[in-house]
Each structure stands twice: as C-alpha cells, then as structure tokens.
Design a protein around this motif. Sequence first.
Motif, PDB file in Angstrom:
ATOM      1  N   MET A  34       0.838  -1.208   0.000  1.00 28.38           N
ATOM      2  CA  MET A  34       0.000   0.000   0.000  1.00 28.38           C
ATOM      3  C   MET A  34       0.871   1.255   0.000  1.00 28.38           C
ATOM      4  N   VAL A  35       1.864   1.283   0.878  1.00 28.10           N
ATOM      5  CA  VAL A  35       2.718   2.469   1.007  1.00 28.10           C
ATOM      6  C   VAL A  35       3.564   2.671  -0.243  1.00 28.10           C
ATOM      7  N   VAL A  39      -0.256   4.371  -2.383  1.00 26.09           N
ATOM      8  CA  VAL A  39      -0.223   5.752  -1.894  1.00 26.09           C
ATOM      9  C   VAL A  39       0.354   6.707  -2.939  1.00 26.09           C
ATOM     10  N   GLY A  43      -3.216   7.000  -4.663  1.00 28.64           N
ATOM     11  CA  GLY A  43      -3.745   7.501  -3.403  1.00 28.64           C
ATOM     12  C   GLY A  43      -4.689   8.671  -3.532  1.00 28.64           C
ATOM     13  N   SER A  44      -4.530   9.470  -4.578  1.00 27.40           N
ATOM     14  CA  SER A  44      -5.376  10.652  -4.752  1.00 27.40           C
ATOM     15  C   SER A  44      -6.663  10.366  -5.512  1.00 27.40           C
ATOM     16  N   ALA A  49      -8.092   4.002  -5.175  1.00 25.09           N
ATOM     17  CA  ALA A  49      -7.529   3.712  -3.856  1.00 25.09           C
ATOM     18  C   ALA A  49      -8.426   2.759  -3.072  1.00 25.09           C
ATOM     19  N   THR A  53      -7.328  -0.957  -1.912  1.00 24.25           N
ATOM     20  CA  THR A  53      -7.389  -1.314  -0.493  1.00 24.25           C
ATOM     21  C   THR A  53      -8.094  -2.643  -0.308  1.00 24.25           C
ATOM     22  N   VAL A 117      -3.481   2.347   6.668  1.00 26.50           N
ATOM     23  CA  VAL A 117      -2.740   3.085   5.645  1.00 26.50           C
ATOM     24  C   VAL A 117      -3.701   3.762   4.677  1.00 26.50           C
ATOM     25  N   ALA A 118      -4.741   3.038   4.277  1.00 29.65           N
ATOM     26  CA  ALA A 118      -5.716   3.618   3.345  1.00 29.65           C
ATOM     27  C   ALA A 118      -6.418   4.818   3.967  1.00 29.65           C
ATOM     28  N   PHE A 121      -3.495   7.800   4.534  1.00 27.34           N
ATOM     29  CA  PHE A 121      -2.618   8.318   3.488  1.00 27.34           C
ATOM     30  C   PHE A 121      -3.223   8.299   2.082  1.00 27.34           C
ATOM     31  N   THR A 122      -4.454   7.850   1.936  1.00 28.59           N
ATOM     32  CA  THR A 122      -5.081   7.856   0.610  1.00 28.59           C
ATOM     33  C   THR A 122      -6.463   8.492   0.696  1.00 28.59           C
TER      34      THR A 122
END
Length: 246
Positions: A34-35, A39, A43-44, A49, A53, A117-118, A121-122
């Motif tokens: 994910m990172v 991301v 991520g945007s 995203a 995920t 993380v999702a 950071f997303t």
Amino acid sequence: MSSLVVAHTRYLLLEQLRVPISLLAGAFFPAVAMVAFVVPFAGSDPRAATMATGSLAFFGAMSGALIGLSITVAQDRELPWNPYLRTLPAGPAPRFAARILATLAVTVTSMVPVLLVAGLFTEATTTPPRLLLGLGAVVAGLVPFMLLGLFIGLVTTSKAAIAVSQVLFFPMAVLGGLVMPPQILPGFVQAISPYVPTRGVAELLWAITAGSTPDAVALVMLGVWTVVAAAAAAWAYRRDEGRRFS
C-alpha cells in the motif's frame, strides 16, 4: 461442545501469539505494498484507492487462510497430541472448529494495517455499511481458500505444505488482480483471470466498497471453486482418517 470449541480456540490463539511471525508477515507485506505502490500512484483517486485497499486487504487475509492453515493442519497431523484428541469421545470437531475460528481471527486482524494506511494516506472512501459488507465478503471469500488449505494440510507433510501453498498463493493472487489491476495485466492473463477464485472475491469486494459492476463469470467460477475445494477437503479428511484410524 461450545465450551470445548472456545477452549481450543483460546489455546490456538495463544499459541499463535507466542510465535507471531506469520501474523506479522501477513499484515506487513500488504501494508508495505500500500505504502510503496498505492499511496504514490493511486492515493489521490478515491475509486482506485478504495479498490486497491480491498484487493490488498484480501491479499493478506488469503495468505493466512491458504498458507497458514495448510501448514498448521499438516503440523498437527505430525504431532502425537492431535491423533490423541481425535480418539476422545468429543471427536475432532471441537479442535477443527477452533482451528477455523482461530484462522479467521488471524486473517481478519491482518487487514488492519492496510485499512489504517488507506484511511491515513489515501483518498479511499466508503460508507460504514459498505465496510461491514466488505468484511463479510472477505470472510465468505476466504472459504474456498481455507478449504484448499485443509486439503493441502491433509495430504502433505508440513515441509511440503509450505512449498505447495506458496506455489498456489502467488499465481492466484497475481492472476486474480489482487496485486495489480486486471486491466493492466497482459492479454492472456486477462483471459485467465475470471476463472481463478481470487478474481471472484476481488469482484465482490470492488462491487461492495467501490460500486463497480462485478464480472458474472468470475462470481460463478468462485462458486465452482468453492464446491470443488469442499469436495477435495472432504475426500482428504476421509483418506487421512482411514489411513491413521482404521
């Protein structure tokens, strides 16, 4: 019977926590993916995203269901404690049910880092009802992989189970679109993808969490895989029972 299942489940979870490397591995690699990939590159984009995920969350859960369960079942068969339990009046059902429950607990826990993380950071987004439905789809989608894990564990040694389960796991994860979106895979992989069980689970997760339209062939094949895996696991159990207890 229920008290025995609870007791065995507690024992198996404690056993897992004392040697937590498989739990950490199952949670670590999807979170790192994910990172490293989602991301910075998706991520945007809320839809992309969210779908990524769901894919990577199931990737970690599937690892515990297929690889983890096959290895632990094979190891159980090699220990004198397991055959002794199967000769007791309660039979193998309490420990068997506990093994399934413990595996589900471990696999669901492995999804937490990916979801964190999702969320942090997303732009992945979904509603609480969709999230709960997605968790239910993960649990339901794990069934064929747990059955495959049981089959492998019942017909192989623990060392062989490690190799066989990993050989099955990674190709199915890639072919099913859990690692990369199916649309960017080579053409021949896109043709095969709907026929592997991972694609069916991914389609369910994408439909529930991101509102995509699921592929009907992939869903039908998920059902077919579940039936075949159940028949294979039942045959393997009867075979193991006949060899060691007849």
